[in-house]
Write an enzyme that holds these catalytic residues in place. Structure first.
Site, PDB file in Angstrom:
ATOM      1  N   ALA A 191      -1.543   2.338  -2.969  1.00 54.09           N
ATOM      2  CA  ALA A 191      -2.699   2.972  -2.337  1.00 54.09           C
ATOM      3  C   ALA A 191      -3.208   2.134  -1.170  1.00 54.09           C
ATOM      4  CB  ALA A 191      -3.798   3.187  -3.355  1.00 54.09           C
ATOM      5  N   ASN A 250      -0.877  -2.375 -10.328  1.00 52.65           N
ATOM      6  CA  ASN A 250      -2.019  -2.696  -9.470  1.00 52.65           C
ATOM      7  C   ASN A 250      -3.014  -1.539  -9.437  1.00 52.65           C
ATOM      8  OD1 ASN A 250      -3.768  -3.511  -7.513  1.00 52.65           O
ATOM      9  ND2 ASN A 250      -2.226  -4.191  -6.082  1.00 52.65           N
ATOM     10  N   ASP A 251      -2.653  -0.458  -8.785  1.00 55.47           N
ATOM     11  CA  ASP A 251      -3.606   0.631  -8.608  1.00 55.47           C
ATOM     12  C   ASP A 251      -4.055   1.243  -9.940  1.00 55.47           C
ATOM     13  OD1 ASP A 251      -3.433   0.311  -5.887  1.00 55.47           O
ATOM     14  OD2 ASP A 251      -1.811   1.764  -5.667  1.00 55.47           O
ATOM     15  N   VAL A 252      -3.164   1.243 -10.939  1.00 52.43           N
ATOM     16  CA  VAL A 252      -3.509   1.908 -12.195  1.00 52.43           C
ATOM     17  C   VAL A 252      -4.475   1.075 -13.038  1.00 52.43           C
ATOM     18  CG1 VAL A 252      -1.374   3.222 -12.298  1.00 52.43           C
ATOM     19  CG2 VAL A 252      -1.480   0.997 -13.397  1.00 52.43           C
TER      20      VAL A 252
END
Lengths: 157, 460
Positions: free
Chosen positions: B427, B386-388
């Site tokens: 995050a 997700n965040d990456v």
């Protein structure tokens, strides 16, 4: 950042070495003076519970000890640089095995544990050394074997 | 003193260095590890044959017990739990350093000043490593008490106080000639070092564990080197320094991958969401899809890239993913894997998880390598990440992850995101990628989703 750390470590190590050398030189001077009047020395040590002369029996005087320390610091500093050089070239694919493998190498503390456990007078020291052997040996055996297990998965290709 | 003993330690040290060097290629890495292990065996045997050592029965018992426990741990651990395993081993190494330094203090009297300082440092760093690693272990195991980052009021002030206290203890230890005071000081160092270790790691969130594990790896090495200064042994100093350096390099790589400084990870609390606007607004145009549609899209694809995250490993989907990539390759597509440096929970973790599923390591592409070529990719399949892949790292300077290097999947022609729901990642921020016109969401459990896609592709 890497070189900054290295330079900082080096300067701290140098400072540490210098201070130790100075203090030890001073101490050994003091000991020499004390040893001129042995009766006084023993009197003081008994009163304060100091076990004998404050100098390691098997080692030599201050300046020599300083050289030993500097030699060790040299080895340490150079090894840090060698470590930086080798590890920086390891590809990200191998970072986990690298970590567990280097982890196993840090289990070299087992050498110190064996020396502590095998000390000629058995006591608390050797007991703690014994526990340290178990802990360090788990680190060594577990680290190398799990690394091997992972690397074999990479080798299959 | 017999010169043979230090000479053997030198040979062991050289084996460590050469072993690490040989380990830097996947082809020869197994041999490198074996070289390191033989160095260790040589060092242990040398120590046993050293004339100063007595009491072999107890030593042998300790060695055997440790070996058995270590072997069982290494055989049983799941590859998803590798970070916990390494964390635990780091901690044990640190604990051994604490005990060896204490034993040396108890065993002999009249230490030199530098030895006493080394004893103090060995105890301090060892205790920090031991307890820090145990807390990291608990966080990685997701024990409820440790799951959320805990920070006490005035945490940093307290930590500074503990460091000061430790310096004081070490100073007293070094300059006192009374063995009782020395022992008390050492216990003080070990206890306050333990608190320091817990306080340092406890405020750090689960997403930052790769940094913590790398840092603890470095600390365990430095603790070993300090122990080397205690017992005047070059093998410990060299091996400890090597490991210390390697841990620092990996820490640095991890920090860079998250675009955060080490001090930010250690002392800063990551800001939550809220700065990037209304979640409903962002997700207004999200389109979802089905396995059959995905199969149709994959049918014409020339180049497919998988972007795996830790969620893939949690769903045990890596074998299914490899199955899908085999099917696609059989249909003539080029399949690659884009690996973000913090995709797993420790450096290189995702590579190990995929290697376990028999994915060839030459198909695993690093972020920097694959990013420039992503606009020629037909389909990117994001699974458990997700965040990456959150483009707001690039576009929104106010985002908590602003500036973090990401895998630019939004540049691919079609992006398929396999995810249970639109819930945020570590995050805690929404991901605009999910609402992009070229993105299709497939809400499902990772493993079942991929198996369904495999079925649909085969039915084409």
């Amino acid at each position: 950042m890497k070189s900054l750390i290295a330079v900082m470590a080096l300067s701290i190590a140098t400072l540490f070495g210098l201070v130790c050398m100075r203090v030890q030189a001073a101490q050994s001077d003091a000991n020499r003076e004390v040893s001129v009047s042995p009766s006084d020395a023993s009197g003081i040590s008994n009163a304060e519970g100091i076990p004998g002369a404050p100098v390691h029996p098997q080692t030599s005087s201050g300046p020599n000890r300083g050289l030993v320390l500097v030699a060790s610091l040299t080895v340490f500093a150079l090894s840090v640089f060698v470590g930086f050089e080798i590890i920086a070239k390891v590809p990200p694919t191998l970072h986990t095995p690298l970590m567990s493998g280097s982890n196993a190498i840090s289990g070299i503390t087992v050498v110190g544990a064996i020396i502590a456990a095998g000390y000629k007078e058995t006591g608390f020291g050797s007991f703690f050394g014994m526990i340290a052997i178990v802990l360090a040996m788990i680190n060594v055996a577990g680290g190398f074997l799990v690394t091997n297990r992972m690397l074999l998965m990479f080798k299959k290709r | 003193m017999n010169a043979l003993v230090p000479l053997m330690y030198l040979v062991a040290s050289v084996l460590f260095i050469v072993g690490l060097k040989v380990m830097s290629l996947p082809r020869t890495a197994v041999r490198g590890n074996l070289l390191g292990a033989s160095g260790m065996i040589l060092a242990i045997l040398t120590t046993l044959f050293d004339r100063g050592v007595t009491g072999y029965v107890f030593i042998a018992m300790g060695l055997i017990a440790g070996t058995v426990i270590g072997t069982l741990m290494a055989k049983r651990v799941a590859m998803t739990s590798m970070p916990q395993m390494v964390g635990m081993l780091n901690g044990l190494g640190g604990g051994a350093s604490v005990l060896v330094a204490f034993a040396d203090l108890l065993n002999s009297t009249g230490h030199h000043l530098d030895t006493l300082i080394a004893i103090g440092l060995s105890g301090l760093i060892g205790a920090v490593t031991f307890w820090g690693s145990l807390v990291a272990y608990a966080k990685l195991e997701e024990w409820p008490q440790f799951k959320k980052p805990h920070s006490l009021p005035n945490q940093q002030l307290m930590n500074a106080g503990l460091v000061g206290l430790n310096c004081l203890f070490i100073a007293i230890l070094a300059f006192s000639h009374n063995s009782t005071i020395q022992i008390l000081c050492y216990l003080g160092i070990a206890i306050s070092g333990s608190f320091l270790g817990v306080f340092l790691v406890n405020p750090i969130g689960g997403a930052d564990m790769p940094v913590v594990i790398s840092l603890m790896n470095s600390y365990s090495g430095i603790a070993g080197a300090a122990t080397g200064f205690v017992i005047d042994n070059n093998a410990l100093i060299i091996a400890g320094a090597l490991v210390g350096a390697s841990g620092i390099i990996l820490t640095q790589i991890m920090c860079k991958a998250m675009n955060r400084s080490l001090s930010n990870v250690l002392f800063g609390v990551m800001a939550g969401g809220g700065t990037t606007g209304n979640v409903d607004e962002i997700y207004a145009n999200v389109r979802s899809t089905s396995p059959d549609d995905i199969a149709m899209i994959l049918d014409g694809a020339q180049r497919v890239v998988f972007v795996p995250g830790y969620g893939m490993a949690v769903a045990q989907a890596q074998h299914a993913v490899r199955e899908l990539s085999k099917v696609l390759e059989a249909r003539g597509a080029v399949v690659e894997y884009a690996i973000h440096p913090v995709a797993g929970r420790m450096p290189g973790h995702m590579n190990v998880l995929l290697a376990e599923a028999d994915v060839s390591y030459d198909k695993l592409k690093e972020m920097d390598e694959i990013n420039p070529t992503l606009d020629s990719v037909d389909v990117a399949i994001v699974i458990g990440a997700n965040d990456v892949v959150n483009p707001s790292a690039r576009t929104d300077p106010k985002s908590p992850i602003a500036g973090m290097p990401i895998i630019d999947v939004d540049k691919c022609r079609t992006v398929i995101v396999i995810k249970r729901s639109l819930s945020p990642g570590f995050a805690g921020i929404p991901n605009p990628l999910f609402a992009m016109p070229n993105t299709l969401m497939y809400y499902a459990d990772g493993q079942q989703a991929v198996l369904d896609i495999v079925k649909a592709v085969k039915a084409l």
